[in-house]
Write a protein that holds these residues in place. Structure first.
Motif, PDB file in Angstrom:
ATOM      1  N   ILE A 128      15.934  27.849  38.458  1.00 34.96           N
ATOM      2  CA  ILE A 128      16.962  28.013  39.476  1.00 34.96           C
ATOM      3  C   ILE A 128      18.175  28.704  38.858  1.00 34.96           C
ATOM      4  CG2 ILE A 128      18.571  26.793  40.989  1.00 34.96           C
ATOM      5  CD1 ILE A 128      16.374  24.721  41.416  1.00 34.96           C
ATOM      6  N   GLY A 129      18.594  29.794  39.482  1.00 37.96           N
ATOM      7  CA  GLY A 129      19.769  30.529  39.032  1.00 37.96           C
ATOM      8  C   GLY A 129      19.498  31.564  37.958  1.00 37.96           C
ATOM      9  N   GLU A 130      18.262  31.723  37.538  1.00 35.34           N
ATOM     10  CA  GLU A 130      17.950  32.647  36.444  1.00 35.34           C
ATOM     11  C   GLU A 130      18.326  34.093  36.776  1.00 35.34           C
ATOM     12  OE1 GLU A 130      14.131  34.093  33.748  1.00 35.34           O
ATOM     13  OE2 GLU A 130      13.953  32.311  34.995  1.00 35.34           O
ATOM     14  N   HIS A 131      18.142  34.517  38.018  1.00 37.83           N
ATOM     15  CA  HIS A 131      18.409  35.902  38.396  1.00 37.83           C
ATOM     16  C   HIS A 131      19.636  36.055  39.293  1.00 37.83           C
ATOM     17  CE1 HIS A 131      14.018  35.770  37.524  1.00 37.83           C
ATOM     18  NE2 HIS A 131      14.401  36.756  36.739  1.00 37.83           N
ATOM     19  N   THR A 132      20.427  35.011  39.412  1.00 40.26           N
ATOM     20  CA  THR A 132      21.565  35.039  40.325  1.00 40.26           C
ATOM     21  C   THR A 132      22.529  36.166  40.004  1.00 40.26           C
ATOM     22  OG1 THR A 132      21.370  32.673  40.663  1.00 40.26           O
ATOM     23  CG2 THR A 132      23.467  33.675  41.271  1.00 40.26           C
ATOM     24  N   ASP A 133      22.881  36.337  38.730  1.00 44.44           N
ATOM     25  CA  ASP A 133      23.833  37.386  38.359  1.00 44.44           C
ATOM     26  C   ASP A 133      23.317  38.772  38.743  1.00 44.44           C
ATOM     27  OD1 ASP A 133      25.559  35.490  37.335  1.00 44.44           O
ATOM     28  OD2 ASP A 133      24.800  35.698  35.276  1.00 44.44           O
ATOM     29  N   GLU A 134      22.043  39.033  38.498  1.00 45.42           N
ATOM     30  CA  GLU A 134      21.479  40.342  38.834  1.00 45.42           C
ATOM     31  C   GLU A 134      21.468  40.567  40.346  1.00 45.42           C
ATOM     32  OE1 GLU A 134      19.980  38.117  36.840  1.00 45.42           O
ATOM     33  OE2 GLU A 134      19.440  39.101  34.965  1.00 45.42           O
ATOM     34  N   VAL A 135      21.121  39.546  41.096  1.00 50.89           N
ATOM     35  CA  VAL A 135      21.057  39.669  42.556  1.00 50.89           C
ATOM     36  C   VAL A 135      22.452  39.918  43.121  1.00 50.89           C
ATOM     37  CG1 VAL A 135      20.567  38.422  44.699  1.00 50.89           C
ATOM     38  CG2 VAL A 135      18.959  38.316  42.793  1.00 50.89           C
ATOM     39  N   LEU A 136      23.437  39.148  42.664  1.00 48.20           N
ATOM     40  CA  LEU A 136      24.804  39.325  43.156  1.00 48.20           C
ATOM     41  C   LEU A 136      25.357  40.698  42.774  1.00 48.20           C
ATOM     42  CD1 LEU A 136      26.275  35.768  42.485  1.00 48.20           C
ATOM     43  CD2 LEU A 136      25.568  36.753  44.678  1.00 48.20           C
ATOM     44  N   ALA A 137      25.032  41.179  41.580  1.00 49.04           N
ATOM     45  CA  ALA A 137      25.486  42.511  41.168  1.00 49.04           C
ATOM     46  C   ALA A 137      24.885  43.581  42.073  1.00 49.04           C
ATOM     47  CB  ALA A 137      25.114  42.763  39.711  1.00 49.04           C
ATOM     48  N   GLU A 138      23.620  43.437  42.426  1.00 48.04           N
ATOM     49  CA  GLU A 138      22.978  44.406  43.322  1.00 48.04           C
ATOM     50  C   GLU A 138      23.606  44.367  44.709  1.00 48.04           C
ATOM     51  OE1 GLU A 138      20.789  47.402  44.829  1.00 48.04           O
ATOM     52  OE2 GLU A 138      20.952  46.816  42.725  1.00 48.04           O
ATOM     53  N   ILE A 139      23.934  43.187  45.193  1.00 46.76           N
ATOM     54  CA  ILE A 139      24.594  43.062  46.500  1.00 46.76           C
ATOM     55  C   ILE A 139      25.952  43.745  46.459  1.00 46.76           C
ATOM     56  CG2 ILE A 139      25.649  41.417  48.106  1.00 46.76           C
ATOM     57  CD1 ILE A 139      23.310  39.515  47.423  1.00 46.76           C
ATOM     58  N   ARG A 140      26.716  43.526  45.367  1.00 48.77           N
ATOM     59  CA  ARG A 140      28.025  44.182  45.225  1.00 48.77           C
ATOM     60  C   ARG A 140      27.887  45.697  45.226  1.00 48.77           C
ATOM     61  NH1 ARG A 140      28.794  41.319  40.532  1.00 48.77           N
ATOM     62  NH2 ARG A 140      28.862  39.166  41.168  1.00 48.77           N
ATOM     63  N   ARG A 141      26.899  46.211  44.478  1.00 46.56           N
ATOM     64  CA  ARG A 141      26.695  47.665  44.437  1.00 46.56           C
ATOM     65  C   ARG A 141      26.323  48.203  45.813  1.00 46.56           C
ATOM     66  NH1 ARG A 141      24.385  46.331  39.394  1.00 46.56           N
ATOM     67  NH2 ARG A 141      22.293  46.238  40.283  1.00 46.56           N
ATOM     68  N   ALA A 142      25.483  47.482  46.545  1.00 42.55           N
ATOM     69  CA  ALA A 142      25.088  47.931  47.888  1.00 42.55           C
ATOM     70  C   ALA A 142      26.285  47.962  48.824  1.00 42.55           C
ATOM     71  CB  ALA A 142      23.998  47.019  48.445  1.00 42.55           C
ATOM     72  N   ARG A 143      27.142  46.948  48.750  1.00 39.85           N
ATOM     73  CA  ARG A 143      28.338  46.917  49.602  1.00 39.85           C
ATOM     74  C   ARG A 143      29.292  48.047  49.247  1.00 39.85           C
ATOM     75  NH1 ARG A 143      29.538  40.427  50.018  1.00 39.85           N
ATOM     76  NH2 ARG A 143      27.841  40.001  51.485  1.00 39.85           N
ATOM     77  N   GLU A 144      29.444  48.329  47.936  1.00 35.64           N
ATOM     78  CA  GLU A 144      30.303  49.437  47.516  1.00 35.64           C
ATOM     79  C   GLU A 144      29.769  50.763  48.038  1.00 35.64           C
ATOM     80  OE1 GLU A 144      30.537  49.126  43.291  1.00 35.64           O
ATOM     81  OE2 GLU A 144      31.744  47.290  43.374  1.00 35.64           O
ATOM     82  N   ARG A 145      28.446  50.959  47.969  1.00 33.60           N
ATOM     83  CA  ARG A 145      27.851  52.195  48.493  1.00 33.60           C
ATOM     84  C   ARG A 145      28.093  52.318  49.993  1.00 33.60           C
ATOM     85  NH1 ARG A 145      23.483  50.915  44.767  1.00 33.60           N
ATOM     86  NH2 ARG A 145      22.459  49.825  46.478  1.00 33.60           N
ATOM     87  N   GLU A 146      27.984  51.193  50.725  1.00 33.92           N
ATOM     88  CA  GLU A 146      28.231  51.232  52.180  1.00 33.92           C
ATOM     89  C   GLU A 146      29.675  51.601  52.466  1.00 33.92           C
ATOM     90  OE1 GLU A 146      27.115  47.574  54.037  1.00 33.92           O
ATOM     91  OE2 GLU A 146      25.001  47.798  53.507  1.00 33.92           O
ATOM     92  N   ARG A 147      30.614  51.003  51.719  1.00 32.82           N
ATOM     93  CA  ARG A 147      32.034  51.327  51.935  1.00 32.82           C
ATOM     94  C   ARG A 147      32.301  52.792  51.646  1.00 32.82           C
ATOM     95  NH1 ARG A 147      33.919  47.007  48.382  1.00 32.82           N
ATOM     96  NH2 ARG A 147      32.972  45.245  49.381  1.00 32.82           N
ATOM     97  N   GLU A 148      31.733  53.336  50.572  1.00 32.16           N
ATOM     98  CA  GLU A 148      31.931  54.741  50.234  1.00 32.16           C
ATOM     99  C   GLU A 148      31.355  55.643  51.309  1.00 32.16           C
ATOM    100  OE1 GLU A 148      30.163  55.264  46.427  1.00 32.16           O
ATOM    101  OE2 GLU A 148      31.741  54.147  45.374  1.00 32.16           O
ATOM    102  N   ARG A 149      30.210  55.254  51.840  1.00 37.53           N
ATOM    103  CA  ARG A 149      29.555  56.053  52.885  1.00 37.53           C
ATOM    104  C   ARG A 149      30.359  56.019  54.182  1.00 37.53           C
ATOM    105  NH1 ARG A 149      24.116  53.897  55.207  1.00 37.53           N
ATOM    106  NH2 ARG A 149      25.401  52.134  54.721  1.00 37.53           N
ATOM    107  N   ASP A 150      30.977  54.882  54.491  1.00 29.67           N
ATOM    108  CA  ASP A 150      31.722  54.734  55.738  1.00 29.67           C
ATOM    109  C   ASP A 150      33.079  55.415  55.708  1.00 29.67           C
ATOM    110  OD1 ASP A 150      29.637  53.308  56.782  1.00 29.67           O
ATOM    111  OD2 ASP A 150      30.505  51.334  56.372  1.00 29.67           O
ATOM    112  N   GLN A 151      33.563  55.762  54.532  1.00 29.65           N
ATOM    113  CA  GLN A 151      34.909  56.389  54.454  1.00 29.65           C
ATOM    114  C   GLN A 151      34.878  57.834  54.820  1.00 29.65           C
ATOM    115  OE1 GLN A 151      36.384  55.575  50.562  1.00 29.65           O
ATOM    116  NE2 GLN A 151      36.793  53.438  51.025  1.00 29.65           N
TER     117      GLN A 151
END
Length: 78
Positions: free
Chosen positions: A55-78
């Motif tokens: 439990i929690g072994e990949h949490t950091d990687e998953v959260l980092a990917e979510i952050r990158r995806a949200r950043e890409r969406e924000r950049e695309r929406d601007q």
């Protein structure tokens, strides 16, 4: 595992039923066009090569990917 009658099934019985279902599925597709399975299912032993993640072994990687995806969406929406 419980059967429909409420009796308990052993793991050997479950394995036999599983193997029977796989063979039936393969046989059902025998008349169809297409490729057969690359290796017959009865000759492929089921093995695990890795332990399941803790439990929690990949949490950091998953959260980092979510952050990158949200950043890409924000950049695309601007």
């Amino acid at each position: 595992m419980r059967t429909t009658s409420g009796a308990s099934a052993s793991s050997a019985e479950v394995s036999q039923v599983s193997a029977s279902l796989v063979k039936s599925a393969v046989a059902a597709g025998a008349g169809r066009r297409g490729r057969p399975p690359p290796i017959p299912p009865d000759r492929t032993p089921a093995t695990t090569r890795r332990h399941p993640p803790v439990i929690g072994e990949h949490t950091d990687e998953v959260l980092a990917e979510i952050r990158r995806a949200r950043e890409r969406e924000r950049e695309r929406d601007q």
